[in-house]
Design an enzyme around this catalytic site. Sequence first.
Site, PDB file in Angstrom:
ATOM      1  N   ARG A  50      65.439 -22.578  63.795  1.00  0.00           N
ATOM      2  CA  ARG A  50      65.367 -22.657  62.336  1.00  0.00           C
ATOM      3  C   ARG A  50      64.880 -21.311  61.810  1.00  0.00           C
ATOM      4  O   ARG A  50      64.500 -20.443  62.577  1.00  0.00           O
ATOM      5  CB  ARG A  50      64.495 -23.830  61.830  1.00  0.00           C
ATOM      6  CG  ARG A  50      63.296 -24.239  62.612  1.00  0.00           C
ATOM      7  CD  ARG A  50      62.038 -23.407  62.477  1.00  0.00           C
ATOM      8  NE  ARG A  50      61.740 -22.899  61.166  1.00  0.00           N
ATOM      9  CZ  ARG A  50      61.099 -21.765  60.946  1.00  0.00           C
ATOM     10  NH1 ARG A  50      60.710 -20.990  61.973  1.00  0.00           N
ATOM     11  NH2 ARG A  50      60.840 -21.332  59.740  1.00  0.00           N
ATOM     12  N   GLY A  51      64.905 -21.178  60.479  1.00  0.00           N
ATOM     13  CA  GLY A  51      64.602 -19.884  59.873  1.00  0.00           C
ATOM     14  C   GLY A  51      65.922 -19.152  59.667  1.00  0.00           C
ATOM     15  O   GLY A  51      66.760 -19.110  60.587  1.00  0.00           O
ATOM     16  N   ALA A  52      66.101 -18.593  58.467  1.00  0.00           N
ATOM     17  CA  ALA A  52      67.418 -18.064  58.079  1.00  0.00           C
ATOM     18  C   ALA A  52      68.013 -17.049  59.076  1.00  0.00           C
ATOM     19  O   ALA A  52      69.130 -17.235  59.554  1.00  0.00           O
ATOM     20  CB  ALA A  52      67.340 -17.487  56.669  1.00  0.00           C
ATOM     21  N   ARG A  95      73.866 -26.525  58.273  1.00  0.00           N
ATOM     22  CA  ARG A  95      72.817 -26.456  57.241  1.00  0.00           C
ATOM     23  C   ARG A  95      73.366 -25.622  56.074  1.00  0.00           C
ATOM     24  O   ARG A  95      73.962 -24.576  56.310  1.00  0.00           O
ATOM     25  CB  ARG A  95      71.527 -25.820  57.790  1.00  0.00           C
ATOM     26  CG  ARG A  95      70.798 -26.712  58.790  1.00  0.00           C
ATOM     27  CD  ARG A  95      69.400 -26.176  59.103  1.00  0.00           C
ATOM     28  NE  ARG A  95      68.451 -26.522  58.064  1.00  0.00           N
ATOM     29  CZ  ARG A  95      67.194 -26.037  58.046  1.00  0.00           C
ATOM     30  NH1 ARG A  95      66.769 -25.202  58.960  1.00  0.00           N
ATOM     31  NH2 ARG A  95      66.358 -26.401  57.082  1.00  0.00           N
ATOM     32  N   GLN A 201      55.930 -26.163  59.148  1.00  0.00           N
ATOM     33  CA  GLN A 201      56.239 -24.905  59.848  1.00  0.00           C
ATOM     34  C   GLN A 201      55.061 -23.931  59.777  1.00  0.00           C
ATOM     35  O   GLN A 201      54.866 -23.120  60.680  1.00  0.00           O
ATOM     36  CB  GLN A 201      57.485 -24.241  59.235  1.00  0.00           C
ATOM     37  CG  GLN A 201      58.789 -24.975  59.502  1.00  0.00           C
ATOM     38  CD  GLN A 201      59.151 -25.912  58.370  1.00  0.00           C
ATOM     39  OE1 GLN A 201      58.274 -26.478  57.720  1.00  0.00           O
ATOM     40  NE2 GLN A 201      60.427 -26.107  58.134  1.00  0.00           N
ATOM     41  N   ASP A 242      65.752 -17.804  52.205  1.00  0.00           N
ATOM     42  CA  ASP A 242      66.955 -18.385  52.815  1.00  0.00           C
ATOM     43  C   ASP A 242      68.222 -17.926  52.126  1.00  0.00           C
ATOM     44  O   ASP A 242      69.284 -17.860  52.741  1.00  0.00           O
ATOM     45  CB  ASP A 242      66.865 -19.910  52.803  1.00  0.00           C
ATOM     46  CG  ASP A 242      65.849 -20.359  53.829  1.00  0.00           C
ATOM     47  OD1 ASP A 242      64.648 -20.375  53.498  1.00  0.00           O
ATOM     48  OD2 ASP A 242      66.251 -20.630  54.975  1.00  0.00           O
ATOM     49  N   ASN A 252      63.730 -20.462  49.060  1.00  0.00           N
ATOM     50  CA  ASN A 252      62.918 -20.452  50.284  1.00  0.00           C
ATOM     51  C   ASN A 252      62.345 -21.853  50.439  1.00  0.00           C
ATOM     52  O   ASN A 252      62.587 -22.744  49.620  1.00  0.00           O
ATOM     53  CB  ASN A 252      61.823 -19.378  50.196  1.00  0.00           C
ATOM     54  CG  ASN A 252      61.135 -19.158  51.535  1.00  0.00           C
ATOM     55  OD1 ASN A 252      61.794 -18.987  52.561  1.00  0.00           O
ATOM     56  ND2 ASN A 252      59.817 -19.193  51.564  1.00  0.00           N
ATOM     57  N   LYS A 253      61.596 -22.063  51.495  1.00  0.00           N
ATOM     58  CA  LYS A 253      61.064 -23.389  51.818  1.00  0.00           C
ATOM     59  C   LYS A 253      60.430 -24.064  50.609  1.00  0.00           C
ATOM     60  O   LYS A 253      59.731 -23.414  49.831  1.00  0.00           O
ATOM     61  CB  LYS A 253      60.039 -23.230  52.951  1.00  0.00           C
ATOM     62  CG  LYS A 253      59.403 -24.499  53.458  1.00  0.00           C
ATOM     63  CD  LYS A 253      60.374 -25.590  53.814  1.00  0.00           C
ATOM     64  CE  LYS A 253      61.457 -25.191  54.785  1.00  0.00           C
ATOM     65  NZ  LYS A 253      62.585 -26.157  54.848  1.00  0.00           N
TER      66      LYS A 253
END
Length: 351
Positions: A50-52, A95, A201, A242, A252-253
Amino acid sequence: MTFKSTIKTIQWTNNISRMINQTVLPYKFETVDIKTAEEMYKAIKDMIVRGAPAIGIAGAHGVSLAALELSKNINDKNTFLEQLQKKAEYIKSSRPTAVNLMWAVDKQMKLALNTEGNIKEITEILIENGIKLENEDIEINKKIGDFGAEVVPKGAAILTHCNAGALATVGYGTALGVIRSAYAKDPSIKVFADETRPRQQGARLTTWELVQDNIPVTLITDGMCSYFMSKKMIDMVVVGADRIAANGDTANKIGTYTVAIAAKYHNIPFYIAAPLSTIDTSIKSGSEIPIEERNHKEVTHINGDWICAEGVNIINPGFDVTPNELITGIITEKGILKPDFKASIKNCFTV
Ligand code: MRU
C-alpha cells in the site's frame, strides 16, 4: 546516515515480485511472493502492499508478471498485446485513488506497445523497466527528502498522518523521507504520528519505521492534533499524497484534510511530499479525484472484534481531498512547488 529500514518494500527477484506484508506489521515481519497478475491485483486490493508509490511499482511488476505468464502460451504478438492490455486494466482496477498505479501500468503498456521486438523481447524489456522504476523510486525519494529538509526548522516537531514512509514507497519514503533527511542534519527534530483510523497505518507502520531508525516519535490519536497545535507543540506538518490535481488539491489518507484545517487555523506550515508521478495534470481540481470506499468492517471491527452496535450505518472513504489553499508547498524531486499551484505545477511539467 544509514537506516535499518533499508530493506525494499517491494523488489523484483527471480521473476517474482517480493513484498513486505504490511497487513501483519508491526506484530510480524514477513514477505510475500507474488507470481501472477491476479495475485498482484489481490495484494494491492488487500493492502499487502500500500502507499501510492509502492502500489505504482506493484502495478509495473504486475504487468511484467502478466507478460511472463502470457508469453508461455501465446505466439502471436497482437494477441499477446491485446491480452496484456486486458490484464493491465484489471491491475489498474484494484484501487482507484492513487494515480501512481495508473501511471506505472500505463508506462509499462506504452513501452510494450512501442517495442519493435518479439514477445520474449517485450517481456524482457518490461521486466527491466519494472526494476528501473523500482530503483528510481528510492532516488526520487532521497531528492524529495533533501529538498524538504531545507524547510524543516531547527529542532522542529513534525506531525505526519498515515504512512508515507519507506513502506509506502520502495524505500526511504516521501513525508518520512523529508523527516529522515532532516534528522540526518539535525537529530534534535521529533515526530508526532497520527494513529490514522481506521487501518492505523500511522500507529502500525510509521511508528515501526521511525522506532527502528531511532527517530523520536510520539503516537497520538487522530483527534488530538489540534490540541497539540494549540499548545504550540507542533511546528510543521508533512504528509504524502495519493493524487494531486492540476490546481494542487491533494487526495491523501482520510483525516488529512482535518489536519490541514487545524494547521491553517494555528498558522502551522502544511506540506505535501510526493513524486511528480502523483500529480495528475489531466484533472483540473480535487473534485474529480475518485475516492475509494473501503470495506465497512475496517470501521466496525478492530482486530476482528466488533467495536460498535451491530446494525449501525457505516461510510468508509479511504481518502479525503485537501484544498490547495491549505497547502504551504508540495515537495517534489524537482524542488518545492509553491502557490499559485496551478501555475507552478504547469511550469514544472513544461520545463
Ligand atoms: O490506503 P493507503 O495506506 O494506501 O494510503 C496511503 C496514503 O494515504 C499515503 O499517505 C500516500 O499513499 C502517500 S505514500 C508516500
